[in-house]
Write a protein that holds these residues in place. Structure first.
Motif, PDB file in Angstrom:
ATOM      1  N   CYS A 138      64.866  58.412 -46.238  1.00  0.00           N
ATOM      2  CA  CYS A 138      65.291  57.317 -45.405  1.00  0.00           C
ATOM      3  C   CYS A 138      64.980  56.001 -46.087  1.00  0.00           C
ATOM      4  O   CYS A 138      64.002  55.889 -46.824  1.00  0.00           O
ATOM      5  CB  CYS A 138      64.594  57.473 -44.061  1.00  0.00           C
ATOM      6  SG  CYS A 138      64.223  55.994 -43.227  1.00  0.00           S
ATOM      7  N   GLN A 147      68.056  51.563 -40.579  1.00  0.00           N
ATOM      8  CA  GLN A 147      67.585  52.762 -41.264  1.00  0.00           C
ATOM      9  C   GLN A 147      68.773  53.610 -41.682  1.00  0.00           C
ATOM     10  O   GLN A 147      69.623  53.956 -40.872  1.00  0.00           O
ATOM     11  CB  GLN A 147      66.664  53.566 -40.357  1.00  0.00           C
ATOM     12  CG  GLN A 147      65.270  52.972 -40.278  1.00  0.00           C
ATOM     13  CD  GLN A 147      64.269  53.943 -39.702  1.00  0.00           C
ATOM     14  OE1 GLN A 147      64.426  55.147 -39.813  1.00  0.00           O
ATOM     15  NE2 GLN A 147      63.238  53.401 -39.081  1.00  0.00           N
ATOM     16  N   ASN A 168      70.363  56.584 -39.753  1.00  0.00           N
ATOM     17  CA  ASN A 168      69.257  57.512 -39.476  1.00  0.00           C
ATOM     18  C   ASN A 168      69.081  57.786 -37.986  1.00  0.00           C
ATOM     19  O   ASN A 168      68.319  58.671 -37.603  1.00  0.00           O
ATOM     20  CB  ASN A 168      67.959  56.910 -40.047  1.00  0.00           C
ATOM     21  CG  ASN A 168      66.849  57.930 -40.212  1.00  0.00           C
ATOM     22  OD1 ASN A 168      67.095  59.123 -40.360  1.00  0.00           O
ATOM     23  ND2 ASN A 168      65.610  57.460 -40.168  1.00  0.00           N
ATOM     24  N   ASN A 210      65.025  57.511 -34.759  1.00  0.00           N
ATOM     25  CA  ASN A 210      65.422  57.480 -36.171  1.00  0.00           C
ATOM     26  C   ASN A 210      64.856  58.699 -36.893  1.00  0.00           C
ATOM     27  O   ASN A 210      63.777  58.627 -37.461  1.00  0.00           O
ATOM     28  CB  ASN A 210      64.914  56.187 -36.813  1.00  0.00           C
ATOM     29  CG  ASN A 210      65.751  54.997 -36.418  1.00  0.00           C
ATOM     30  OD1 ASN A 210      66.949  54.952 -36.671  1.00  0.00           O
ATOM     31  ND2 ASN A 210      65.123  54.028 -35.775  1.00  0.00           N
ATOM     32  N   SER A 233      67.158  61.672 -41.179  1.00  0.00           N
ATOM     33  CA  SER A 233      66.813  61.945 -42.582  1.00  0.00           C
ATOM     34  C   SER A 233      65.902  63.165 -42.691  1.00  0.00           C
ATOM     35  O   SER A 233      65.768  63.737 -43.765  1.00  0.00           O
ATOM     36  CB  SER A 233      66.134  60.735 -43.222  1.00  0.00           C
ATOM     37  OG  SER A 233      64.866  60.513 -42.650  1.00  0.00           O
ATOM     38  N   ARG A 234      65.283  63.554 -41.582  1.00  0.00           N
ATOM     39  CA  ARG A 234      64.399  64.726 -41.628  1.00  0.00           C
ATOM     40  C   ARG A 234      65.097  66.004 -41.176  1.00  0.00           C
ATOM     41  O   ARG A 234      64.470  67.059 -41.048  1.00  0.00           O
ATOM     42  CB  ARG A 234      63.152  64.466 -40.766  1.00  0.00           C
ATOM     43  CG  ARG A 234      62.257  63.399 -41.382  1.00  0.00           C
ATOM     44  CD  ARG A 234      60.977  63.228 -40.623  1.00  0.00           C
ATOM     45  NE  ARG A 234      61.129  62.229 -39.565  1.00  0.00           N
ATOM     46  CZ  ARG A 234      60.558  62.301 -38.374  1.00  0.00           C
ATOM     47  NH1 ARG A 234      59.820  63.317 -38.061  1.00  0.00           N
ATOM     48  NH2 ARG A 234      60.737  61.359 -37.493  1.00  0.00           N
TER      49      ARG A 234
HETATM   50  S1  FES Z   1      60.933  55.720 -41.346  1.00  0.00           S
HETATM   51 FE1  FES Z   1      61.948  57.108 -42.634  1.00  0.00          FE
HETATM   52  S2  FES Z   1      62.118  58.842 -41.404  1.00  0.00           S
HETATM   53 FE2  FES Z   1      61.153  57.459 -40.098  1.00  0.00          FE
END
Ligand code: FES
Length: 115
Positions: free
Chosen positions: A20, A27, A44, A52, A55-56
């Motif tokens: 991210c 984001q 994100n 947000n 990205s995970r």
């Molecule tokens: S700030 Fe990058 S995943 Fe939450």
């Protein structure tokens, strides 16, 4: 108008995973699929989980479409269009990506389809 902006170094990308980055206060989730030599960028923000987190999410392929599954409620989003596979009325921003001098750049103003 296409405004390309540096997001991160190509070395920051994680193979078969997401990272991210903050661009213009937004984001952005970047996904790198080395087998396809592809990098995708979407917002994100998960509109279902209202956080947000995309990205995970786990990335994969559904019927030939590159997708990410939200880590919260598991909805899938097409990484090229941002369209949710479970509810096509929901779309998240998807951004055009390019590599330039070792940097990953995205365009916040154009969707990949318009390039
Ligand atoms: S700030 Fe990058 S995943 Fe939450």
């Amino acid at each position: 108008m296409v405004g390309w902006q540096d997001v991160c170094s190509i070395d920051d990308l994680q193979p078969d995973s997401g990272v991210c980055a903050l661009v213009d206060g937004q984001q952005v989730a970047l996904f790198y699929m080395p087998k396809e030599s592809a990098v995708y960028a979407i917002n994100n923000y998960d509109p279902f989980g209202k956080a947000n987190v995309l990205s995970r999410g786990l990335i994969g392929d559904i019927n030939g479409q590159p997708v990410v599954a939200s880590p919260l409620y598991k909805q899938h989003f097409n990484l090229q269009t941002g369209i949710c596979l479970e509810d096509e009325t929901v779309t998240i921003p998807a951004y055009a990506v390019r590599m330039e001098n070792g940097s990953v750049q995205i365009s916040m103003t154009e969707s990949p389809d318009e390039l």
